[in-house]
Design an enzyme around this catalytic site. Structure first.
Site, PDB file in Angstrom:
ATOM      1  N   CYS A 144       0.832  -1.200   0.000  1.00 60.66           N
ATOM      2  CA  CYS A 144       0.000   0.000   0.000  1.00 60.66           C
ATOM      3  C   CYS A 144       0.870   1.255   0.000  1.00 60.66           C
ATOM      4  O   CYS A 144       0.545   2.254  -0.623  1.00 60.66           O
ATOM      5  CB  CYS A 144      -0.903  -0.016   1.225  1.00 60.66           C
TER       6      CYS A 144
ATOM      7  N   CYS B  98      -5.115   5.579   8.374  1.00 61.74           N
ATOM      8  CA  CYS B  98      -3.845   6.199   8.797  1.00 61.74           C
ATOM      9  C   CYS B  98      -3.828   6.381  10.318  1.00 61.74           C
ATOM     10  O   CYS B  98      -2.788   6.166  10.956  1.00 61.74           O
ATOM     11  CB  CYS B  98      -3.646   7.545   8.109  1.00 61.74           C
TER      12      CYS B  98
END
Length: 146
Positions: free
Chosen positions: A33, A102
């Site tokens: 990612c 995140c």
């Protein structure tokens, strides 16, 4: 859209870098990612005296890392254990849903650094679980954040 606080922490991240001979280090993320977070802790007498981070990822990843380090600096280990991804998001005045992961990474990097500290010192920290070996990193919104 990002909040002003997210943009501020992205453009002016706090506590960037690494600590020589850290008390604990935690790395989480997914190379596929692209978001990788590494948090370094300097702990003395149960207090987080210093904290640094290195993050490879998007602006939200940098901002959540920066805010997480601000939230734990000077705190006890017990207080740091209470820093969740929600606390990081609230401190940043929110994140777009696609970037919630995140804040999860920031929480997990902090927990991984505390785990490393506990392992190095042969202590048990109540409520602390081992870091995930195979980090399943999705860009979905965790159910508890809806």
């Amino acid at each position: 859209m990002y909040s002003e606080k997210v943009m501020d922490h992205f453009m002016n991240p706090r506590n960037v870098g690494e600590i020589e001979n850290p008390s604990g280090v935690g790395t989480v993320g997914n190379p596929k990612c692209g978001d990788i977070m590494k948090i370094y802790l300097d702990i003395e007498d149960n207090i987080i005296k210093d904290v640094k981070f290195k993050t490879f990822g998007c602006g939200a990843a940098v901002a959540t890392s920066s805010m997480a380090t601000e939230l734990v600096k000077g705190k006890t280990i017990e207080e740091a254990m209470k820093i969740t991804n929600k606390a990081v998001m609230e401190a940043l005045d929110g994140l777009p849903p696609v970037k919630v992961h995140c804040s999860v990474l920031a929480e997990e990097a902090l927990q991984a650094a505390l785990w490393d500290y506990a392992q190095k010192n042969g202590i048990e920290i109540e409520g602390l679980t081992p870091p995930k070996e195979d980090h399943d990193h999705h860009h979905d919104i965790p159910e508890d954040n809806e």
